[in-house]
Structure formats: structure tokens, C-alpha cells
Design an enzyme around this catalytic site. Sequence first.
Site, PDB file in Angstrom:
ATOM      1  N   PRO A   2       0.788  -1.220   0.000  1.00  0.00           N
ATOM      2  CA  PRO A   2       0.000   0.000   0.000  1.00  0.00           C
ATOM      3  C   PRO A   2       0.828   1.281   0.000  1.00  0.00           C
ATOM      4  O   PRO A   2       1.864   1.369   0.642  1.00  0.00           O
ATOM      5  CB  PRO A   2      -0.810  -0.101   1.291  1.00  0.00           C
ATOM      6  CG  PRO A   2      -0.090  -1.055   2.142  1.00  0.00           C
ATOM      7  CD  PRO A   2       0.718  -1.920   1.281  1.00  0.00           C
ATOM      8  N   GLU A   3       0.331   2.261  -0.742  1.00  0.00           N
ATOM      9  CA  GLU A   3       0.870   3.616  -0.705  1.00  0.00           C
ATOM     10  C   GLU A   3      -0.174   4.495  -0.014  1.00  0.00           C
ATOM     11  O   GLU A   3      -1.182   3.980   0.451  1.00  0.00           O
ATOM     12  CB  GLU A   3       1.161   4.102  -2.128  1.00  0.00           C
ATOM     13  CG  GLU A   3       2.105   3.175  -2.864  1.00  0.00           C
ATOM     14  CD  GLU A   3       2.442   3.625  -4.278  1.00  0.00           C
ATOM     15  OE1 GLU A   3       2.357   4.821  -4.562  1.00  0.00           O
ATOM     16  OE2 GLU A   3       2.777   2.761  -5.101  1.00  0.00           O
ATOM     17  N   HIS A  93      -0.198 -16.602   7.277  1.00  0.00           N
ATOM     18  CA  HIS A  93       0.665 -15.425   7.533  1.00  0.00           C
ATOM     19  C   HIS A  93       0.034 -14.409   8.471  1.00  0.00           C
ATOM     20  O   HIS A  93       0.312 -13.225   8.368  1.00  0.00           O
ATOM     21  CB  HIS A  93       1.071 -14.740   6.233  1.00  0.00           C
ATOM     22  CG  HIS A  93       1.713 -15.661   5.246  1.00  0.00           C
ATOM     23  ND1 HIS A  93       2.888 -16.322   5.510  1.00  0.00           N
ATOM     24  CD2 HIS A  93       1.328 -16.045   4.012  1.00  0.00           C
ATOM     25  CE1 HIS A  93       3.196 -17.071   4.465  1.00  0.00           C
ATOM     26  NE2 HIS A  93       2.268 -16.926   3.548  1.00  0.00           N
ATOM     27  N   ARG A 112       5.142 -11.437   3.426  1.00  0.00           N
ATOM     28  CA  ARG A 112       6.599 -11.245   3.345  1.00  0.00           C
ATOM     29  C   ARG A 112       7.214 -10.809   4.672  1.00  0.00           C
ATOM     30  O   ARG A 112       8.435 -10.729   4.773  1.00  0.00           O
ATOM     31  CB  ARG A 112       6.904 -10.246   2.233  1.00  0.00           C
ATOM     32  CG  ARG A 112       6.621 -10.832   0.862  1.00  0.00           C
ATOM     33  CD  ARG A 112       6.774  -9.821  -0.242  1.00  0.00           C
ATOM     34  NE  ARG A 112       8.170  -9.582  -0.578  1.00  0.00           N
ATOM     35  CZ  ARG A 112       8.563  -8.805  -1.592  1.00  0.00           C
ATOM     36  NH1 ARG A 112       7.668  -8.210  -2.336  1.00  0.00           N
ATOM     37  NH2 ARG A 112       9.833  -8.638  -1.835  1.00  0.00           N
ATOM     38  N   ARG A 155      20.980  17.109  -7.789  1.00  0.00           N
ATOM     39  CA  ARG A 155      21.793  16.968  -8.978  1.00  0.00           C
ATOM     40  C   ARG A 155      21.827  15.524  -9.465  1.00  0.00           C
ATOM     41  O   ARG A 155      21.996  14.593  -8.667  1.00  0.00           O
ATOM     42  CB  ARG A 155      23.221  17.446  -8.698  1.00  0.00           C
ATOM     43  CG  ARG A 155      23.822  18.269  -9.836  1.00  0.00           C
ATOM     44  CD  ARG A 155      24.911  19.171  -9.301  1.00  0.00           C
ATOM     45  NE  ARG A 155      25.792  18.412  -8.423  1.00  0.00           N
ATOM     46  CZ  ARG A 155      27.048  18.154  -8.727  1.00  0.00           C
ATOM     47  NH1 ARG A 155      27.555  18.569  -9.844  1.00  0.00           N
ATOM     48  NH2 ARG A 155      27.793  17.488  -7.880  1.00  0.00           N
TER      49      ARG A 155
END
Length: 278
Positions: A2-3, A93, A112, A155
Site C-alpha cells: 500500500p501507498e 501469515h 513477506r 543533482r
Amino acid sequence: MPELPEVETIRTVIEPQIQGQQITKLAVRHPQVIAYPEMELFHDGVVGQTITHISRRGKFLSIHFETKDVLTLHLRMTGCLLVTSLDYPLEKHTHLVFSLGDQKELRYIDPRRFGRFWFLRRNEKDEITGIHKLGIEPFDQNVTVEYVQERFIKRNRSIKECLLDQTVLTGIGNIYADEILFSTGICPMKKSQALSKEEWQRLATEIPQVLRYYIEKNSITPEEYLQGKGKDYQNTPFLRVYGHHDEPCVICGTMLKRVVIASRGTVYCPSCQKESGG
DNA sequence: CGGCCCCTGACG
DNA sequence: CGTCAGGGGCCG
């Protein structure tokens, strides 16, 4: 996975289901998701607490207690939260199970195991979760053309890399970086110092708009959320470039291209997002 | 900075 | 079987 938009959805769905509830018991099935080795501190700190609300900061969630102590978590790639009845089958999980006062459970599932939990006392200064290093929220009034230009220019850094820098703006991940760049017509490989004033302006405008759009598209009922086991994101069909490489651009029909930038898969339209454009 | 690490699952 | 995945931390 998720974001920001997905984390916000999780907050919105979970909060009303656990608000006012007391944590009566905690089963730690896989201690790895607790960010430090003192398991007892975590367990004993959390049990007995009553939840007041959940807040979000970037991709972090914080569960606040009446005592002002806080449980902070980050879902990373595959973490998810579910509120279930006691007899709901235990997902594979499942690493943490918080028993709630109303015969429900708050469960943390994470294949994970990249996700992490921290427990912080009310007076404890947070220097461990990473929240203290974060930049401002994308919806902050201070997201101006001056701010993004000044803070993002580095940069030899492509604008795509810049957008992923959580110390400038927080919550943008790989998907929404691509979507934002598509919306602004900026090529992801373009060096930050080469962006025009107009492009910086478009970024300052589009960043909150794109994220808001996907938060809206993600709205979901608690029932639907549980049905998708917290893994289905409703906004996925609305993504315009991410996952759509080798498909025609929705604007101009040119085949979308996939490249790798800073070891992250990146999809863009070579026609709408020209490197020389501006 | 790049590179490697943490993990499992999906897919070619 | 190898490669890749929407995250971030750490190390040289």
C-alpha cells in the site's frame, strides 16, 4: 503494497470498527513483525489499552489509546489489517491477533513479513519508527511550487527518484509516482534540475489531486473490505500507466513503455511524456 | 549514490 | 527453475 491512498482507505475502514474497544489479549504468532526484541514490553504495553482513534502519517498508521500511548505500524509491501469475528478462519501469515472487547479481533497479516509494529509510551520521543524523518503530507498547504522545486531538485537525480523521497513529501510510492508523472506529462527519466517552472507548478498541483482521486476511487465498505481480505484495492482499475506497459496510452494511443529507474519498474508514455518537453 | 538485505508468492 | 513485486534500512 500500500501507498498513501490505500493506507488512508485502511485507516478509514478499520477505525470505526475498533474505536472505543479495549484490547483484552494479544497473540504474537510471529514476533518478527515487532520492531524490537523486547516482546514483553510490546505485549504488556498493548494489552488492556482502549483505542481512541487511528491516524495516518505518510504510509504509517498509528493506533492511539486513552492513555496517550501509541501503537504505530508500517505495512511495507504486503501487510494488511483485518477486523474479524472470533470464528473467522485464520489467514495464512497472520502474525498478530489483538482480541477486542466486543468479541472481534484485529489481525495483522503479512506474507513477506516486511511490515513493522512499534509501541510507544505517551512521553516517549519517537526516534525509532522513521516518522520523524518524513517530509510533509502531500495535502499540506505548504506543498507549493517553491517547496517542491527547492526540496526535490537534486543533482543528477531523475524526477521519478525525487518523487519517491519520503523526506520531502511522504506517501508517494512506485505506483503513484508513475501516475503523477503521467498526469503532469513529465518524463520519469528527466533530471530534476532540467524541469521547467511550469512543470514544477504542474507537480505541485497534481500531486495532491492525483492522490485524492485515488483515495476517492478506493472507497469501500467494511464488508467488501473483509471479502477482499484487505488485499483488494478498488482503485486499481483506474490506474492509467502502472501495470499497463505495452498497452496503448489512454490519451494518445502510443504504446506505453516500461523502463527501470533506480531499480524500480517505471511505466510512461513516450509521446505524452517526452524528456525534452517542458 | 549503488547494492544488498529482509520474505513469500506469482508468473514466465 | 529464475525473476520480479506497490517498502525501507543499512552499509561501504
